[in-house]
Structure formats: C-alpha cells, structure tokens
Design an enzyme around this catalytic site. Sequence first.
Site, short mmCIF file in Angstrom:
data_model
loop_
_atom_site.label_atom_id
_atom_site.label_comp_id
_atom_site.label_asym_id
_atom_site.label_seq_id
_atom_site.Cartn_x
_atom_site.Cartn_y
_atom_site.Cartn_z
N ARG A 12 0.83 -1.20 0.00
CA ARG A 12 0.00 0.00 0.00
C ARG A 12 0.86 1.25 0.00
NH1 ARG A 12 -3.89 0.12 4.91
NH2 ARG A 12 -1.92 -0.10 6.03
N TYR A 152 8.56 7.53 16.67
CA TYR A 152 8.62 7.50 15.21
C TYR A 152 9.76 8.38 14.70
CZ TYR A 152 7.17 8.11 10.33
OH TYR A 152 7.13 8.16 8.97
#
Length: 244
Positions: A12, A152
């Site tokens: 994706r 992150y």
Amino acid sequence: MRRSALVTGASRGIGRGIARALAEKGWPVCVNYLEHRDAAESLAEELRKAGRNAIIYQADVSDRKAVEAMVRAASEALGPVELLVNNAGIAQQTLFQDTDDAAWSRMLAVNLTGPRNTVMAALPHMLTEKRGCIVNVSSIWGLRGSSCETAYAASKAGLIGLTRSLALELAPSGIRVNAVAPGCIATDMVRALGTETRAMLEDETPMGRLGTPEEIAKAVCFLASDSASFITGQTLTIDGGFIV
C-alpha cells in the site's frame, strides 16, 4: 544479467507506488507485505499483466530469519537482490510519557532494525559483485522531530544515521546508500488523521497540497538509476517545502 529489487512494505501507499514505478523501469520486483496479502497480490497481478516480473512475500522485517528467507526467495525467483528499498514502517501518535515499552520497542524494531535486517541479508551478494543500491525511506520528522511522535521521529532519525554510515562503509565496494524523507503524503496513514488534520497539513505545506506516493517513487527511481551514480549518503527531502 539477472537482478531484482526488493521493496518492503509494498502492498500500500508509498511502497506500492515505489514497487510499481521500479517495475515500469524494468526491475523484477519482490513485493513485501505483512498483513495486506490481497493488496500485495493485486499489485503483483497488475504488474504481471503489464509484462513485468513480480512476486509477493510475507515477512515481518523485524524478524531477521524471515527477512533472510525472503531475500533468498526473491533471489531464486527473480535474480539476486541488487536494489533494496526499505520502506516498511509503522507510526503512532502519543505523548512521550504515554509511550509504553512495547510500543517503543516495536517502533524501533520495524523502522530501524528492519532495514538493518534487510541490508544484512542482501549485502553478501552486493559485496561479492561490488555493486548494489540501497534506498531507505525516512521522513521529514526524522530531520526536524515531531511532537507526540517521538518514537517514530527517533526511529526515522536513526535511519538517516544508518544511511550515512553505511554509505561511507560501502562506497569502496561500489554500493550506494541514500534515503528519501517524505513530507505529508496522501496515504492511508495521513487519511486516518482525519479531514481537519489533513487540511491543516495542506495549509502548512508551502505548495498547498499533500504529496503523492508517485512523487516519492520518482525520487527513489532516480536514486536507483545510473543518473545518480555519484550520489551516496544523501537524504533527499520531498515535502513541498514543509521544512525549508
């Protein structure tokens, strides 16, 4: 000459765009996925119908043995992996003090140890042949940091450090290592933030819109091409001017 490209997290979003673009450039592509088998298979089928060579392979990039098996399978089916694109990644928005040990460890395992595992598996062939290309997909948040995305941002900053260090170490062997740092891109990850947040990100981007996976893919294709033959250790920011 048989050779192939491995794109992690390619079912994706940005990874899908990269895999498609590389296939259009003539690369046989291994489409790595973890959960979205149907999406990976639909991409591989699309590429095969266009006359391209593609396979899918399920593997968690944080699992070194699974990654080693994937690289072997890709090499046997398509040719030795000479282009590695480390795109697989996860994100989570939470306050730093609310990030538990499991979330922190998983973020680093996928976003930083994952690329380490894939490079380890693909590197022996590249060293033997004295050629190869590695492109790591980092993020603008790895360059400037991000509130409520500390884990992150830290993992993506680490990936940039890995890119620079590997570039220096592998340059004498003819292997180039670069990174791209996407900004706000129209993917499921950004759409999940909601309409209001998406509009805010568009407003904060000087070009007034989100980027597309295809725009990131074009940059990866450039870094993988002979046109970038003297480029290594660099991080190409693709963000519409967001962090200028």
